[in-house]
Write a protein that holds these residues in place. Structure first.
Motif, short mmCIF file in Angstrom:
data_model
loop_
_atom_site.label_atom_id
_atom_site.label_comp_id
_atom_site.label_asym_id
_atom_site.label_seq_id
_atom_site.Cartn_x
_atom_site.Cartn_y
_atom_site.Cartn_z
N ASP A 1 0.81 -1.22 0.00
CA ASP A 1 0.00 0.00 0.00
C ASP A 1 0.84 1.27 0.00
OD1 ASP A 1 -2.31 -1.50 0.01
OD2 ASP A 1 -2.61 -1.34 2.19
N LEU A 2 2.14 1.16 0.29
CA LEU A 2 3.01 2.33 0.34
C LEU A 2 3.65 2.64 -1.00
CD1 LEU A 2 4.87 1.67 3.72
CD2 LEU A 2 2.75 2.92 3.32
N TYR A 3 3.46 1.76 -1.98
CA TYR A 3 4.13 1.90 -3.28
C TYR A 3 3.11 2.04 -4.41
CZ TYR A 3 8.16 0.34 -0.64
OH TYR A 3 9.15 0.25 0.29
N ASP A 4 3.51 2.79 -5.45
CA ASP A 4 2.64 2.92 -6.62
C ASP A 4 2.90 1.75 -7.58
OD1 ASP A 4 4.96 3.52 -8.11
OD2 ASP A 4 4.57 5.68 -8.12
N ASP A 5 2.24 1.78 -8.75
CA ASP A 5 2.37 0.68 -9.71
C ASP A 5 3.77 0.54 -10.29
OD1 ASP A 5 -0.28 0.00 -9.32
OD2 ASP A 5 -1.00 1.24 -10.98
N ASN A 6 4.58 1.60 -10.20
CA ASN A 6 5.95 1.55 -10.72
C ASN A 6 6.95 1.12 -9.65
OD1 ASN A 6 5.11 2.55 -13.25
ND2 ASN A 6 5.19 4.65 -12.48
N GLY A 7 6.49 0.86 -8.44
CA GLY A 7 7.39 0.46 -7.36
C GLY A 7 8.00 1.64 -6.62
N ASP A 8 7.54 2.84 -6.90
CA ASP A 8 8.03 4.03 -6.21
C ASP A 8 7.20 4.27 -4.95
OD1 ASP A 8 9.98 4.63 -8.17
OD2 ASP A 8 8.47 5.63 -9.41
N VAL A 9 7.84 4.85 -3.94
CA VAL A 9 7.12 5.16 -2.70
C VAL A 9 6.11 6.27 -2.98
CG1 VAL A 9 7.36 6.00 -0.34
CG2 VAL A 9 9.09 4.48 -1.29
N PRO B 1 3.57 9.39 -2.07
CA PRO B 1 3.66 10.48 -1.09
C PRO B 1 2.94 10.05 0.20
CG PRO B 1 2.91 11.29 -3.23
CD PRO B 1 2.93 9.80 -3.31
N VAL B 2 3.43 10.49 1.34
CA VAL B 2 2.88 10.09 2.63
C VAL B 2 1.38 10.35 2.70
CG1 VAL B 2 2.96 10.51 5.12
CG2 VAL B 2 5.09 10.38 3.81
N LYS B 3 0.91 11.43 2.12
CA LYS B 3 -0.53 11.75 2.16
C LYS B 3 -1.38 10.67 1.50
CE LYS B 3 0.32 15.97 0.59
NZ LYS B 3 0.08 17.26 -0.05
N GLU B 4 -0.78 9.87 0.62
CA GLU B 4 -1.53 8.82 -0.07
C GLU B 4 -1.46 7.46 0.63
OE1 GLU B 4 -0.53 8.60 -4.23
OE2 GLU B 4 -0.57 10.79 -4.43
N TRP B 5 -0.68 7.37 1.70
CA TRP B 5 -0.59 6.12 2.44
C TRP B 5 -1.90 5.87 3.19
CZ3 TRP B 5 4.68 6.54 5.46
CH2 TRP B 5 5.73 6.57 4.55
N PRO B 6 -2.27 4.62 3.35
CA PRO B 6 -3.44 4.31 4.21
C PRO B 6 -3.19 4.84 5.63
CG PRO B 6 -2.82 2.39 2.92
CD PRO B 6 -1.73 3.41 2.73
#
Length: 184
Positions: free
Chosen positions: A88-96, A98-103
């Motif tokens: 849940d901390l990573y996007d589809d490209n494997g990049d972290v 932004p903290v605001k988008e973390w659950p």
């Protein structure tokens, strides 16, 4: 005739209030006004006093009712934390992300720290930033599982082993020694 309980002294009431802050009896005694030199001894005495223990337990119950945090809440929270998905901390490209988008659960303590380091290539005036290295330090999830295990009494992480029947064994040994002395 029922025994009457003595009311707490102001210092004892202060000790109870201070103890609830961090559950450290020695520090609570000092903050309540007892001598730092004798706080260890006094705190042990206070913690064995049934009236004070009753006041502490009553205050804990009251606090739990006020905050709506009880054993059930803690267990549910631990379960959600234990099951949180690192993906849940990573996007589809494997990049972290932004903290605001973390659950929310990850933002509330599952991540112990984030370290961002810039990567550069070249030297002097030719030096250019080419990216970032982002390191995420995750809090101790094994500890959460241990706490859950202790809470639900699965005994998976039991610290003490209960031994039963020791008293009966001790009695049998005493009787056997007495019979042996009588036979001599």
């Amino acid at each position: 005739m029922a025994a009457t309980m003595k009311p707490l002294t102001p210092k004892q009431r202060a000790f109870v209030a201070e103890y609830l802050k961090d559950l450290n009896a020695t520090q609570a005694a000092i903050r309540a006004g007892y001598s730092p030199k004798s706080a260890g001894t006094i705190s042990r005495e206070l913690m064995t006093n049934s009236v004070i223990r009753g006041a502490i337990n009553a205050a804990k119950i009251e606090r739990s009712e006020e905050t709506k945090i009880d054993a059930g809440w803690v267990l549910k929270r631990l379960a959600v934390e234990a099951e949180a998905d690192l993906a849940d901390l990573y996007d589809d490209n494997g990049d972290v992300k932004p903290v605001k988008e973390w659950p929310l659960i990850w933002r509330q303590g599952l991540v112990a720290g984030v370290e961002v380091e810039a990567l550069f290539e070249g030297f002097g005036e030719d030096r250019q930033q080419i990216g970032f290295v982002k390191k995420i330090k995750i809090s101790d999830r094994v500890r959460r599982l241990e706490l859950i295990g202790k809470h639900v009494q699965v005994n998976a992480f039991q610290d003490q082993v209960a031994v039963t029947g020791v008293e009966a064994l001790a009695d049998r040994i005493v009787r056997a020694k007495a019979r042996r002395r009588a036979a001599e």
